[in-house]
Each structure stands twice: as C-alpha cells, then as structure tokens.
Motif scaffolding. Sequence first.
Motif, short mmCIF file in Angstrom:
data_model
loop_
_atom_site.label_atom_id
_atom_site.label_comp_id
_atom_site.label_asym_id
_atom_site.label_seq_id
_atom_site.Cartn_x
_atom_site.Cartn_y
_atom_site.Cartn_z
N GLY A 128 0.80 -1.07 0.03
CA GLY A 128 -0.10 0.12 -0.06
C GLY A 128 0.94 1.38 0.07
N GLN A 129 2.14 1.21 0.40
CA GLN A 129 2.93 2.31 0.21
C GLN A 129 3.73 2.50 -1.06
OE1 GLN A 129 3.22 4.39 2.73
NE2 GLN A 129 1.76 3.00 4.00
N GLU A 155 6.02 -4.52 -10.16
CA GLU A 155 4.85 -5.53 -10.33
C GLU A 155 3.91 -5.76 -9.32
OE1 GLU A 155 6.80 -8.64 -12.13
OE2 GLU A 155 7.37 -7.79 -14.10
N LEU A 156 4.64 -6.12 -7.95
CA LEU A 156 3.95 -6.23 -6.95
C LEU A 156 2.78 -4.95 -6.53
CD1 LEU A 156 6.16 -8.58 -4.61
CD2 LEU A 156 4.39 -9.09 -5.90
N THR A 157 3.52 -3.79 -6.65
CA THR A 157 2.73 -2.62 -6.27
C THR A 157 1.86 -2.30 -7.12
OG1 THR A 157 4.73 -1.55 -5.53
CG2 THR A 157 3.00 -0.20 -6.07
N ASP A 158 1.94 -2.52 -8.75
CA ASP A 158 0.76 -2.55 -9.61
C ASP A 158 -0.32 -3.46 -9.26
OD1 ASP A 158 2.09 -0.50 -10.52
OD2 ASP A 158 2.96 -1.51 -12.23
N LYS A 159 0.12 -4.72 -8.89
CA LYS A 159 -0.96 -5.80 -8.66
C LYS A 159 -1.65 -5.48 -7.17
CE LYS A 159 1.29 -9.44 -11.27
NZ LYS A 159 2.03 -10.76 -11.15
N TYR A 160 -1.07 -4.88 -6.33
CA TYR A 160 -1.59 -4.54 -5.12
C TYR A 160 -2.64 -3.45 -5.36
CZ TYR A 160 -2.50 -3.44 -0.21
OH TYR A 160 -2.87 -3.12 0.84
N GLN A 161 -2.38 -2.51 -6.01
CA GLN A 161 -3.36 -1.33 -6.41
C GLN A 161 -4.50 -1.95 -7.26
OE1 GLN A 161 -0.87 1.59 -8.24
NE2 GLN A 161 0.25 2.35 -6.44
N ALA A 162 -3.92 -2.73 -8.04
CA ALA A 162 -5.25 -3.17 -8.99
C ALA A 162 -6.13 -4.14 -8.05
CB ALA A 162 -4.59 -4.15 -10.07
N LEU A 163 -5.63 -5.06 -7.13
CA LEU A 163 -6.55 -5.76 -6.09
C LEU A 163 -7.37 -4.64 -5.53
CD1 LEU A 163 -7.12 -8.41 -5.37
CD2 LEU A 163 -5.14 -8.18 -3.74
N GLN A 164 -6.69 -3.74 -4.78
CA GLN A 164 -7.39 -2.84 -3.85
C GLN A 164 -8.44 -2.31 -4.81
OE1 GLN A 164 -4.31 0.14 -2.39
NE2 GLN A 164 -4.79 -0.72 -0.46
N ALA A 165 -8.30 -1.82 -6.13
CA ALA A 165 -9.23 -0.99 -6.91
C ALA A 165 -10.67 -2.29 -7.00
CB ALA A 165 -8.80 -0.59 -8.18
N THR A 169 -14.33 -1.90 -6.04
CA THR A 169 -15.38 -2.25 -7.13
C THR A 169 -16.28 -3.07 -6.40
OG1 THR A 169 -14.06 -1.42 -8.63
CG2 THR A 169 -16.07 -2.59 -9.43
N ILE A 170 -15.92 -4.35 -5.91
CA ILE A 170 -16.74 -5.50 -5.51
C ILE A 170 -17.53 -4.83 -4.16
CG2 ILE A 170 -16.64 -7.49 -4.43
CD1 ILE A 170 -14.34 -8.17 -6.06
N ALA A 171 -17.06 -3.90 -3.25
CA ALA A 171 -17.69 -3.47 -2.34
C ALA A 171 -18.77 -2.37 -2.58
CB ALA A 171 -16.86 -2.67 -1.21
N ARG A 172 -18.54 -1.58 -3.42
CA ARG A 172 -19.77 -0.84 -4.19
C ARG A 172 -20.73 -1.61 -4.62
NH1 ARG A 172 -15.13 2.31 -5.87
NH2 ARG A 172 -15.70 1.65 -8.03
N GLN A 173 -20.37 -2.45 -5.37
CA GLN A 173 -21.47 -3.38 -6.11
C GLN A 173 -22.20 -4.20 -5.19
OE1 GLN A 173 -19.38 -5.67 -8.98
NE2 GLN A 173 -19.06 -4.02 -10.48
N ALA A 174 -21.68 -4.37 -4.16
CA ALA A 174 -22.38 -5.21 -3.09
C ALA A 174 -23.26 -4.35 -2.29
CB ALA A 174 -21.31 -5.83 -1.80
N LYS A 175 -22.78 -3.18 -2.02
CA LYS A 175 -23.64 -2.15 -1.34
C LYS A 175 -25.13 -1.92 -2.28
CE LYS A 175 -22.78 1.64 1.72
NZ LYS A 175 -22.04 2.56 2.15
#
Length: 201
Positions: A128-129, A155-165, A169-175
Amino acid sequence: MPPAGNPLRPGGSSPFESTDMRFVLADTQGYVIHPFYDYQAGQQLSLFERWRAAPLTFNGELVGYALATGEAPQTPLDDSYRTLLYQSLAVAGAIALLLSLLVAALLTRPMLRQLRQLSRAVNELEPGQPFTPVVVSGTDEIATLAKAFNRMSGELTDKYQALQASNETIARQAKSLERLSYTDELTGLHNRRYFNEQFAH
C-alpha cells in the motif's frame, strides 16, 4: 694436474671452511679436468651435478661444464647490502600491503553503498505504500539484482493497487445490490424483505 690429496683445497678438511670460490671444470662427458676441493681429476660428475653446473659452449657446441664450489667471500659491505636489501623488501611489502588494502577499500566502498541502499529499500517496502525504485548504476551483479528488485517490486505494487481497486468495486457493487434487495426500484421505499428483517430484530 694436481697431486693426490688435492692441494688446491685451502685450509681444513671441509670445502666450506674456505673463503674462496672457484670452478671445477669437466668435459662434455662430465669428467673433471680442472679439480678443486673434493673433486679429483678424472672423477665423473653425477647427473645432478651436471644439471647444476653451467654449460660451456664454443661456436654453439657444448665443450664442457663449470661447477661452482666453495663459498664466495663475504665482506662487511656485502652484509650491509644484504641488510639493506631485506629492509627494502620489508618496506616494499608493507607499502604493497597498504596499497592493496586501499585499493580494496576504494573498490568495495561503492559496492557496500549499493548493498545498503538495496537492503534499506527491502526493509522499507510495505503493501500500500508508494514504491521508490533503488537507483544503482553499473552492470555488475548488484546492479542486476537491484534492477530485478525494482521490476518485481513495481509489479507487486501495481498488482496490489489493482487488487485494492477491484475490492473497492466489489464493495460498491455489494452495497448497491444490498440496497436494491431492500428497496423498491420504482418508488424507492423499503420492501417486504426489509420489513421482515427489521421486524425480526
């Protein structure tokens, strides 16, 4: 030829008691023709003595051997030269050692600095940093390792950011789905399901 007993040997019974140094001359077969010390005329030199002797040539052809015997006379000047030589060798060795240590320090200092930078980057890497690439110049093994670390960390930072995004998105859709399941799409009022859950509480 000298008589038996070899009067060319000066002094006592040991050839090393002499302060003189001369050569025993032998022919091509190794037979002594100019005796000195323990070597008698007609005596044949051994293979080792012929190997140790200096070959004598004339017009490119071997004509005999010269074998040094006795001891070269040593003078106080020779002793002083030998002492000076030992001292010079000791000083030269100490200077060479210091120079080698200095060169080793100069060569390893940049390498240690790069290793410290890489180690600090590894310790500071957290999920996350924001990732700061390690700047390492050169083409040696440390630079190659730093480049690989930068690539994998990026690559790990990009994947972590993509996972967070994706999680957001999943949280918004669930809400959104939860809201749709509790409200009427046309009127926007709470439906029977919402009423049942609230009534159960």
